[in-house]
Design an enzyme around this catalytic site. Structure first.
Site, PDB file in Angstrom:
ATOM      1  N   LEU A 189      -9.036   0.832   4.817  1.00 58.38           N
ATOM      2  CA  LEU A 189      -8.130   0.258   5.724  1.00 58.38           C
ATOM      3  C   LEU A 189      -6.749   0.639   5.282  1.00 58.38           C
ATOM      4  O   LEU A 189      -6.279  -0.432   4.140  1.00 58.38           O
ATOM      5  CB  LEU A 189      -9.068  -0.577   6.813  1.00 58.38           C
ATOM      6  CG  LEU A 189     -10.622  -0.848   7.020  1.00 58.38           C
ATOM      7  CD1 LEU A 189     -10.755  -1.821   8.569  1.00 58.38           C
ATOM      8  CD2 LEU A 189     -10.263   0.687   8.680  1.00 58.38           C
ATOM      9  N   ASP A 190      -5.777   0.373   6.654  1.00 52.38           N
ATOM     10  CA  ASP A 190      -4.831   0.175   5.792  1.00 52.38           C
ATOM     11  C   ASP A 190      -4.128  -0.972   6.268  1.00 52.38           C
ATOM     12  O   ASP A 190      -5.086  -1.815   7.237  1.00 52.38           O
ATOM     13  CB  ASP A 190      -4.093   0.803   7.137  1.00 52.38           C
ATOM     14  CG  ASP A 190      -3.109   2.286   7.285  1.00 52.38           C
ATOM     15  OD1 ASP A 190      -3.641   3.144   6.393  1.00 52.38           O
ATOM     16  OD2 ASP A 190      -4.062   3.339   8.527  1.00 52.38           O
ATOM     17  N   ARG A 191      -2.924  -1.888   5.417  1.00 49.40           N
ATOM     18  CA  ARG A 191      -3.129  -3.327   5.164  1.00 49.40           C
ATOM     19  C   ARG A 191      -2.908  -3.784   6.798  1.00 49.40           C
ATOM     20  O   ARG A 191      -3.729  -5.352   6.497  1.00 49.40           O
ATOM     21  CB  ARG A 191      -1.684  -3.992   4.807  1.00 49.40           C
ATOM     22  CG  ARG A 191      -1.692  -4.995   4.674  1.00 49.40           C
ATOM     23  CD  ARG A 191       0.165  -5.420   3.564  1.00 49.40           C
ATOM     24  NE  ARG A 191       1.474  -4.951   4.320  1.00 49.40           N
ATOM     25  CZ  ARG A 191       1.939  -5.732   5.024  1.00 49.40           C
ATOM     26  NH1 ARG A 191       1.353  -6.552   5.328  1.00 49.40           N
ATOM     27  NH2 ARG A 191       2.884  -4.791   5.934  1.00 49.40           N
ATOM     28  N   ARG A 209      -3.530   7.142  14.153  1.00 49.83           N
ATOM     29  CA  ARG A 209      -1.875   7.119  14.536  1.00 49.83           C
ATOM     30  C   ARG A 209      -1.564   8.507  14.842  1.00 49.83           C
ATOM     31  O   ARG A 209      -0.159   8.633  15.775  1.00 49.83           O
ATOM     32  CB  ARG A 209      -1.713   6.195  14.116  1.00 49.83           C
ATOM     33  CG  ARG A 209      -2.448   4.551  12.992  1.00 49.83           C
ATOM     34  CD  ARG A 209      -1.982   4.072  11.834  1.00 49.83           C
ATOM     35  NE  ARG A 209      -0.285   3.373  11.671  1.00 49.83           N
ATOM     36  CZ  ARG A 209      -0.119   3.256  10.622  1.00 49.83           C
ATOM     37  NH1 ARG A 209      -1.018   2.723   9.298  1.00 49.83           N
ATOM     38  NH2 ARG A 209       1.439   2.267  10.983  1.00 49.83           N
TER      39      ARG A 209
END
Length: 452
Positions: free
Chosen positions: A190-192, A291
């Protein structure tokens, strides 16, 4: 509560010449001036020596970290000072002069002076005083575990792996050091700034099997997000292909010609007219897929600094692949009049991107936008540095003279994107909805995937 000023080091043995009272080994403090023998076991890292909480954030005590590399051809015959001052410009030359004098820069494990010449095959070592950014205080929570898996609820702001400025403030290191869990094999990333469900295998074989399930699309992923504007009703499908624009910026875009096949299903759960809570079900696993597709639809995640940034994208915010044509358009462009109402995105809709691609398949139309994004990020870093100096009374680190940065705000710690639920052969795991999505609780059952 004030921070305790411990120093711990990622090296085998620290030198007495630094006048520290500890011999710092393998990242932890050992209260002894004795050198550790090579056959002695490395002491286990202690969480209290590394982590502390202050002002609602989890912080890391500053520490020294070893960087080592063999001399590059262009360095040979030059002084060590000249190499660092001209090749590594992230710090002032005065810093490198002081680092050489203090023994923080070495050749082949030996102290040097400014005039020492680098020779072919030399091992160049630099001990850097690292200041990791703080992250949210929320725990990395193991919501379930089996003999092969840890099912983890990752807080936003915490990266999965040690990378960049983050090392101990990462999911893997927190699980290892604070919770004593070993042999970790992350399966999905997962992205930060994204929160939610992560699967971590407890052995290599389980990791390979689960990764194969992801590749074969046998695992269904379900996300919740909060987007800009009133998202359309009904099931919305976006199947626009996606490619990387700039690796360094982690910037991706829709590109029907050179992108990789991508598909995401969306469905609105609730809306107040200004923002909407949206259910997302990605069928593929491209970087930033949700996104990028939401931006293309004209409803980017409302607090996304990368894809919902008018200073970079202009007023249309990248809708349907639109790019500003010049610097003025970012500030002054007016909304284009739509000839028809917003429609569901379907396969094959062309974007407005144009331009000849070079050998890296870099669309020329993206060059100005990438430059604007780089300039925007540089300005943000400069503003943070200046504000930090003002807020903290121009305080500099006594060890390395690094400027103090202000703490991240709550908005800077997360984007409104949450990995809510994963389902695979014979299993389903989910995490609680975050606070910003609680209003969608009453509607979630009508859209969630029901395993066969």
């Amino acid at each position: 509560m004030k921070a305790r000023h411990y120093i711990f080091v990622n090296i085998m043995v620290w030198k007495k010449k630094h006048k520290l009272s500890e011999s710092c080994v393998a990242g932890t403090i050992v209260n002894s001036n004795k050198r550790r023998k090579e056959d002695e076991p490395k002491p286990k890292l202690k969480a209290d020596d590394i982590y502390y909480e202050e002002n609602g954030l989890q912080r890391i005590h500053p520490y020294y970290h070893k960087y080592a590399t063999h001399a590059k051809g262009r360095w040979v015959g030059r002084t060590i000072y000249d190499v660092f001052a001209k090749e590594f410009r992230d710090r002032q030359p005065s810093y490198y002069e002081a680092a050489i004098r203090q023994g923080l820069i070495e050749l082949n494990g030996q102290k040097v002076d400014k005039t020492t010449v680098v020779r072919n095959g030399d091992l160049v070592t630099h001990y850097i005083h690292r200041h990791e950014p703080p992250v949210a205080r929320a725990p990395v929570r193991v919501v379930n575990e089996t003999s092969e898996l840890y099912i983890v609820d990752k807080p936003a702001s915490v990266p999965v792996h040690p990378s960049g400025r983050y090392n101990y403030n990462s999911v893997i290191r927190i699980l290892e050091i604070k919770q004593g869990r070993e042999d970790l094999f992350p399966i999905n990333r997962l992205d930060r700034l994204t929160s939610g469900l992560m699967l971590i295998a407890r052995n290599a074989e389980a990791a390979r099997r689960m990764e194969k399930h992801f590749v074969e699309h046998r695992i269904q992923k379900e996300y919740i997000c909060k987007v800009q504007g009133e998202f359309p009703l009904g099931k919305i499908v976006c199947d626009q292909a996606i490619r990387v624009v700039a690796h360094k910026l982690s910037l991706n875009c829709v590109d029907p010609k050179d992108g990789k096949p991508s598909l995401t299903e969306f469905e609105r759960l609730s809306s107040d007219g200004e923002t909407s809570i949206v259910y997302c079900r990605p069928k593929t696993g491209r970087t930033h897929q949700i996104r990028v597709h939401l931006q293309f639809l004209g409803h980017p995640i409302a607090n996304d600094p990368l894809y919902c940034n008018e200073a970079v994208w202009g007023k249309q915010m990248g809708r349907r692949g639109h790019l500003p044509t010049d610097e003025e358009e970012v500030v002054e462009e007016e909304e284009e009049e739509e000839e028809e109402e917003e429609k569901v995105v379907v396969a094959g809709r062309p974007s407005k991107m144009a331009g000849k691609r070079d050998s890296d398949k870099q669309n020329e139309a993206w060059v100005p936008l990438v430059r604007r994004m780089e300039e925007w990020k540089s300005k943000q870093e400069l503003v943070d540095q200046v504000n930090g100096a003002e807020e903290l009374e121009n305080r500099l680190c006594e060890k390395c003279a690094s400027p103090a940065y202000p703490d991240p705000t709550e908005e800077e710690l997360a984007i409104w994107l949450h990995a809510w639920r994963y389902s695979g052969p014979g299993w389903t795991y989910e995490t609680p909805l975050p606070a910003w999505a609680q209003e969608a609780e009453a509607h979630i059952d009508r859209v969630k995937y029901v395993p066969e």
